[in-house]
Every structure is written in C-alpha cells, then in structure tokens.
Design a protein around this motif. Structure first.
Motif, PDB file in Angstrom:
ATOM      1  N   ASN A 120       0.809  -1.223   0.000  1.00  0.00           N
ATOM      2  CA  ASN A 120       0.000   0.000   0.000  1.00  0.00           C
ATOM      3  C   ASN A 120       0.848   1.281   0.000  1.00  0.00           C
ATOM      4  OD1 ASN A 120       1.001  -0.220   2.574  1.00  0.00           O
ATOM      5  ND2 ASN A 120      -0.995  -0.155   3.596  1.00  0.00           N
ATOM      6  N   LEU A 121       2.155   1.171   0.256  1.00  0.00           N
ATOM      7  CA  LEU A 121       3.024   2.342   0.200  1.00  0.00           C
ATOM      8  C   LEU A 121       3.426   2.700  -1.232  1.00  0.00           C
ATOM      9  CD1 LEU A 121       5.454   1.840   3.228  1.00  0.00           C
ATOM     10  CD2 LEU A 121       3.443   3.299   3.074  1.00  0.00           C
ATOM     11  N   ARG A 122       3.222   1.766  -2.137  1.00  0.00           N
ATOM     12  CA  ARG A 122       3.508   1.967  -3.558  1.00  0.00           C
ATOM     13  C   ARG A 122       4.974   2.335  -3.815  1.00  0.00           C
ATOM     14  NH1 ARG A 122      -1.872   5.251  -5.754  1.00  0.00           N
ATOM     15  NH2 ARG A 122      -3.393   3.655  -5.135  1.00  0.00           N
ATOM     16  N   LEU A 123       5.854   1.770  -2.987  1.00  0.00           N
ATOM     17  CA  LEU A 123       7.282   2.002  -3.193  1.00  0.00           C
ATOM     18  C   LEU A 123       7.862   1.058  -4.231  1.00  0.00           C
ATOM     19  CD1 LEU A 123       8.547   2.449   0.486  1.00  0.00           C
ATOM     20  CD2 LEU A 123       8.336   4.213  -1.265  1.00  0.00           C
ATOM     21  N   THR A 124       7.226  -0.099  -4.372  1.00  0.00           N
ATOM     22  CA  THR A 124       7.761  -1.124  -5.254  1.00  0.00           C
ATOM     23  C   THR A 124       6.887  -1.272  -6.491  1.00  0.00           C
ATOM     24  OG1 THR A 124       6.535  -2.904  -4.151  1.00  0.00           O
ATOM     25  CG2 THR A 124       8.716  -2.357  -3.294  1.00  0.00           C
ATOM     26  N   ARG A 125       7.466  -1.892  -7.484  1.00  0.00           N
ATOM     27  CA  ARG A 125       6.734  -2.120  -8.738  1.00  0.00           C
ATOM     28  C   ARG A 125       7.007  -3.545  -9.210  1.00  0.00           C
ATOM     29  NH1 ARG A 125       6.893   1.925 -13.810  1.00  0.00           N
ATOM     30  NH2 ARG A 125       5.372   2.941 -12.442  1.00  0.00           N
ATOM     31  N   GLU A 126       5.945  -4.230  -9.609  1.00  0.00           N
ATOM     32  CA  GLU A 126       6.081  -5.587 -10.128  1.00  0.00           C
ATOM     33  C   GLU A 126       6.162  -5.539 -11.646  1.00  0.00           C
ATOM     34  OE1 GLU A 126       3.171  -9.387 -10.348  1.00  0.00           O
ATOM     35  OE2 GLU A 126       3.751  -8.801  -8.305  1.00  0.00           O
ATOM     36  N   VAL A 127       7.206  -6.157 -12.197  1.00  0.00           N
ATOM     37  CA  VAL A 127       7.413  -6.200 -13.640  1.00  0.00           C
ATOM     38  C   VAL A 127       7.598  -7.652 -14.059  1.00  0.00           C
ATOM     39  CG1 VAL A 127       8.864  -5.460 -15.567  1.00  0.00           C
ATOM     40  CG2 VAL A 127       8.479  -3.925 -13.627  1.00  0.00           C
ATOM     41  N   ASN A 128       6.736  -8.106 -14.976  1.00  0.00           N
ATOM     42  CA  ASN A 128       6.803  -9.483 -15.473  1.00  0.00           C
ATOM     43  C   ASN A 128       6.769 -10.506 -14.336  1.00  0.00           C
ATOM     44  OD1 ASN A 128       6.980  -8.578 -18.153  1.00  0.00           O
ATOM     45  ND2 ASN A 128       9.210  -8.441 -18.042  1.00  0.00           N
ATOM     46  N   GLY A 129       5.953 -10.240 -13.344  1.00  0.00           N
ATOM     47  CA  GLY A 129       5.764 -11.203 -12.267  1.00  0.00           C
ATOM     48  C   GLY A 129       6.789 -11.136 -11.155  1.00  0.00           C
ATOM     49  N   ALA A 130       7.770 -10.246 -11.246  1.00  0.00           N
ATOM     50  CA  ALA A 130       8.804 -10.139 -10.216  1.00  0.00           C
ATOM     51  C   ALA A 130       8.754  -8.768  -9.559  1.00  0.00           C
ATOM     52  CB  ALA A 130      10.187 -10.376 -10.827  1.00  0.00           C
ATOM     53  N   GLN A 131       8.766  -8.759  -8.232  1.00  0.00           N
ATOM     54  CA  GLN A 131       8.773  -7.504  -7.489  1.00  0.00           C
ATOM     55  C   GLN A 131      10.226  -7.109  -7.246  1.00  0.00           C
ATOM     56  OE1 GLN A 131       5.837  -7.167  -4.375  1.00  0.00           O
ATOM     57  NE2 GLN A 131       7.166  -5.861  -3.151  1.00  0.00           N
ATOM     58  N   SER A 132      10.858  -6.571  -8.287  1.00  0.00           N
ATOM     59  CA  SER A 132      12.287  -6.288  -8.263  1.00  0.00           C
ATOM     60  C   SER A 132      12.603  -4.810  -8.373  1.00  0.00           C
ATOM     61  CB  SER A 132      12.987  -7.034  -9.419  1.00  0.00           C
ATOM     62  OG  SER A 132      12.667  -8.402  -9.436  1.00  0.00           O
ATOM     63  N   TRP A 133      11.602  -3.957  -8.362  1.00  0.00           N
ATOM     64  CA  TRP A 133      11.808  -2.559  -8.705  1.00  0.00           C
ATOM     65  C   TRP A 133      11.276  -1.614  -7.638  1.00  0.00           C
ATOM     66  CZ3 TRP A 133      13.882  -1.713 -13.721  1.00  0.00           C
ATOM     67  CH2 TRP A 133      13.936  -2.865 -14.511  1.00  0.00           C
ATOM     68  N   PHE A 134      12.013  -0.518  -7.433  1.00  0.00           N
ATOM     69  CA  PHE A 134      11.509   0.616  -6.681  1.00  0.00           C
ATOM     70  C   PHE A 134      10.948   1.622  -7.679  1.00  0.00           C
ATOM     71  CE2 PHE A 134      14.577  -0.610  -3.283  1.00  0.00           C
ATOM     72  CZ  PHE A 134      13.654  -0.699  -2.250  1.00  0.00           C
ATOM     73  N   PHE A 135       9.809   2.179  -7.357  1.00  0.00           N
ATOM     74  CA  PHE A 135       9.239   3.213  -8.214  1.00  0.00           C
ATOM     75  C   PHE A 135       9.512   4.575  -7.593  1.00  0.00           C
ATOM     76  CE2 PHE A 135       5.726   6.061  -9.399  1.00  0.00           C
ATOM     77  CZ  PHE A 135       5.972   6.115 -10.770  1.00  0.00           C
ATOM     78  N   ILE A 136      10.254   5.405  -8.307  1.00  0.00           N
ATOM     79  CA  ILE A 136      10.604   6.744  -7.834  1.00  0.00           C
ATOM     80  C   ILE A 136       9.894   7.767  -8.710  1.00  0.00           C
ATOM     81  CG2 ILE A 136      12.484   8.357  -7.369  1.00  0.00           C
ATOM     82  CD1 ILE A 136      14.331   5.960  -7.126  1.00  0.00           C
ATOM     83  N   PRO A 137       8.934   8.509  -8.178  1.00  0.00           N
ATOM     84  CA  PRO A 137       8.212   9.500  -8.989  1.00  0.00           C
ATOM     85  C   PRO A 137       9.166  10.485  -9.664  1.00  0.00           C
ATOM     86  CG  PRO A 137       7.149   9.204  -6.855  1.00  0.00           C
ATOM     87  CD  PRO A 137       8.438   8.462  -6.786  1.00  0.00           C
ATOM     88  N   GLY A 138       8.990  10.635 -10.953  1.00  0.00           N
ATOM     89  CA  GLY A 138       9.828  11.551 -11.712  1.00  0.00           C
ATOM     90  C   GLY A 138      11.090  10.941 -12.247  1.00  0.00           C
ATOM     91  N   ALA A 139      11.514   9.804 -11.676  1.00  0.00           N
ATOM     92  CA  ALA A 139      12.752   9.152 -12.133  1.00  0.00           C
ATOM     93  C   ALA A 139      12.493   7.789 -12.744  1.00  0.00           C
ATOM     94  CB  ALA A 139      13.738   9.020 -10.967  1.00  0.00           C
ATOM     95  N   GLY A 140      11.308   7.231 -12.494  1.00  0.00           N
ATOM     96  CA  GLY A 140      10.997   5.927 -13.061  1.00  0.00           C
ATOM     97  C   GLY A 140      11.295   4.807 -12.091  1.00  0.00           C
ATOM     98  N   ALA A 141      11.528   3.625 -12.635  1.00  0.00           N
ATOM     99  CA  ALA A 141      11.759   2.427 -11.826  1.00  0.00           C
ATOM    100  C   ALA A 141      13.252   2.125 -11.738  1.00  0.00           C
ATOM    101  CB  ALA A 141      11.013   1.236 -12.424  1.00  0.00           C
ATOM    102  N   ILE A 142      13.700   1.733 -10.548  1.00  0.00           N
ATOM    103  CA  ILE A 142      15.093   1.384 -10.297  1.00  0.00           C
ATOM    104  C   ILE A 142      15.150  -0.047  -9.768  1.00  0.00           C
ATOM    105  CG2 ILE A 142      17.163   1.912  -8.959  1.00  0.00           C
ATOM    106  CD1 ILE A 142      16.542   3.999 -11.040  1.00  0.00           C
TER     107      ILE A 142
END
Length: 391
Positions: free
Chosen positions: A93-115
C-alpha cells in the motif's frame, strides 16, 4: 643505443570507442523497435539520457583508486542489501515497489521511473568478493586445503546473501548472474582443484539430474521447489511450438524473426515479425531480423572486443584487487551476453536478462557503466612504462 620511455595513456580510449559503437547500435535498434506501435513513449531519448548519466557516473567512479574502492566496498554492499531488504519487506500500500513481469524487483521513484537494486548489487558484490579474496591471501600467505576451504566459504556466503533475497522476488535470471560472478572469482582465486573438482562435478551432476527429471519425469520437479509457471517455462523452451499460444510465444517469434533475417537481414525498419519486448530483453531478435547473421556477428564481435580489452587491463595491472574486479566484470558481462543471445535462439531457457549496453533499461545500463568506470579507474591510476630501444 638510446632508450625511449613512453607512458601508457591514463584513459583507455579503446574501451570508450567500443562503448560508443554499442551505444549507436542500441539507439538504432531501439528506434526501429518502437516504430511498430507497441509503445507510446520514446525509448531512444530515455536511452540517451541513461547513457549520459552512466557516462557521468563512470567518470566519477574512475577517480577512485584501489584503496578508496577497497574502503567503500563493504559499505556499498551493505547499502545494496538494505535496498533488497526494503524491497522485500515494503508494504504494497506504500507503492514504493513495482512488479514487472511477475517479479517484485523494482523501486518506483516518482519523476525518475523504476530502479532495480539487484542490478547495482552485482557491481557491489564484485567489489566485495575482490576484497575478500585479496585480504584472504594477505592474511594466509601459506596456502593449505583448510585456508582454501575457508576462502570458498567466505566467497560463497557473500554471494548467497543477496541471492536469497533476489530469489524471493522471484528473479532466477539475475540470481544466475551472481552465480556466474562467484564461479569466475573462485576459478582465479587460487583455491586448490582438490576442492573445486568435487564441487563443480557435484553441481554439474545436480544440474544434469534436474534437467533429465524435467524432460523424463517432470512430476517429480515439485520436490525441488519448482513452481507450476516454471514447469511451463521449461516445457515451452524444450517444445516452443506446442506452447506458442502462451509461454512459448516469445521464443517462437524470436526464432521466426532471426531465421527470416538470414544472412544480411531485411534492412533497417523492415521487420515483419511481431516481437514483444523487442527493445529490451529480445532486442537481439530485432537485430537478427533487420541485419541478419552479419549484423548479429558484428555485435557479438564488439562484446568479444570489450571482454578482450578488460582482460588486457586485468593482465597489465599488478594489483590483485584490480585483477579480481576485472574477472568479476568479465564474468558478469559474458554470462549476460551468453544467456540473452542463447535464449533468443532457443539454446537456453528464457530469463529476464538484458543484453548489456544494447537493451533498453536504465538500471542495467547504469550498473554496467559503473562497472566500466571501475575498469577505467584501473588504467587511470596505474602507471606503467614501456621501453623501446633504437640503434
């Protein structure tokens, strides 16, 4: 007889030229991939941005000498582990992470994209493994089987810790890259073959057994912790045309694209085969269709050239810490290239591993550029003189 002293340039322009050629290839293929209408954004501009940031980062890293890299290696490793732990524990619910292709491997940084932290963790792990091996040989001047086994345990533990968190994401492909780095380090660390032969034989036997079970007795794979979706990946790799409506779709399209390119390809922008992820993981398929065997061979030759240049840097330096770093970077890049190209031609199972310096991706490109920055720092801080004589 007279002697002439010539100092080797502090900046390796050969590596820079190779990277510039790879950047041109990357931008050309990404531009072609995004003209199919799959995407609603300009990946070329983003790739130029990441290359620019990566070049700046590499230039900064190049200023660090051996002692400075040794001092910060454990701090960087710890920082990378903290990011992996946060990624693992962060509430959805904090929306800090992002799931891509079934893997939760990414941080979502507003304005910078996914890391993707695991990409940077590869470089941090290379630094730590290099320091562990160097410090071990300084402490234990006289080698024994016991000291070699202790070194093997230390290298294995430092590799296993981040891998455990990455497997939980789950991201098997990136975990295999860490394994490749570990094996490369072990092979050159001076550990006796009395230990290595049984270990590598056991790993090879285990891998062969799992592959045999996957083909002949797949129902037993569940005892190895293999999940249903992983079953389907194995089946789609072994028989992609049977599963081309789902898991085997990408591989079938990749084979069709590369095969239809034949020797010289269809020409820039003349693709006919629809390929998902044609700008990232399957960019080699786009390359093969448009520029054929010749284009693919040229790109592979660029990787051979880059690996040769890094090898030359590692052989020139007399600093063991630097040499281990070169081995780690070579292992990382070599595995990425072998796995990525191998999966596009059906030689290896499909994993989410990009083609270094060619595929679109900020985290991957930045981590690879930082690794190259470290290699450049070796040449920058290493003074060597060549002597030639004239009669």
């Amino acid at each position: 007889m007279t002697s002439q002293r010539r100092q080797i340039p502090k900046i390796d322009y050969g590596i820079i030229l190779t990277l510039m050629l790879m950047m041109i290839v990357s931008l050309v293929i990404i531009y072609s991939a995004q003209t199919t209408g799959q995407y609603d954004r300009n990946f070329v501009l983003s790739q130029v941005m990441w290359y620019t940031i990566g070049a700046i980062g590499a230039g900064i890293v190049m200023q660090f000498d051996s002692e400075q890299l040794r001092k910060i290696s454990w701090y960087l490793y710890g920082f990378g582990l903290v990011l992996l732990v946060i990624l693992f524990l962060a509430p959805e619910n904090l929306r800090l992470t992002r799931e891509v292709n079934g893997a939760q491997s990414w941080f979502f940084i507003p304005g910078a994209g996914a890391i993707q932290p695991s990409e940077f963790m590869k470089v941090f792990t290379i630094l730590v493994l290099a320091r562990i091996a160097t410090d071990h040989h300084v402490k234990f001047i006289h080698k024994t089987t016991k000291t070699d086994f202790w070194l093997l345990l230390k290298l294995g533990f430092a590799t296993a810790v981040p891998v455990l968190f990455i497997l939980k994401q789950p991201d098997l492909g990136t975990s295999l890259v860490f394994l490749a780095i570990f094996l490369g380090m072990v092979l050159v660390s001076g550990i006796t073959w009395k230990l290595l032969v049984p270990i590598f034989s056991g790993v090879t036997l285990l891998g062969g057994t799992v592959l045999y079970i996957a083909i002949e007795m797949p129902e037993y794979l569940k005892y190895f912790g293999v999940k249903p979706y992983q079953f389907r990946r194995i089946y789609s790799w072994l028989d992609p045309y049977t599963y081309q409506s789902n898991e085997g779709f990408q591989l079938v399209k990749s084979l069709q694209g590369i095969g239809s390119g034949m020797t010289s390809g269809k020409g820039f922008g003349n693709r006919e085969v629809y390929m998902p992820e044609s700008h990232s993981d399957f960019i080699f398929s786009t390359l093969g269709e448009e520029f054929g065997f010749i284009g693919g061979s040229i790109v592979i030759s660029l990787f051979f050239l880059l690996i040769y240049q890094i090898t030359r840097v590692g052989l020139d330096t007399k600093n063991p810490f630097y040499s281990y770093i070169c081995v780690g970077v070579i292992s990382m890049i070599t595995f990425h290239v072998f796995q990525n190209i191998g999966m596009t031609i059906g030689l290896l199972p499909i994993t989410g591993i990009p083609l270094p310096f060619i595929s679109y991706g900020g985290s991957s490109l930045l981590s690879n550029m930082l690794a190259i920055g470290i290699i450049m720092s070796i040449r920058y801080h290493f003074k060597k003189y060549m002597f030639s004589s004239n009669d």
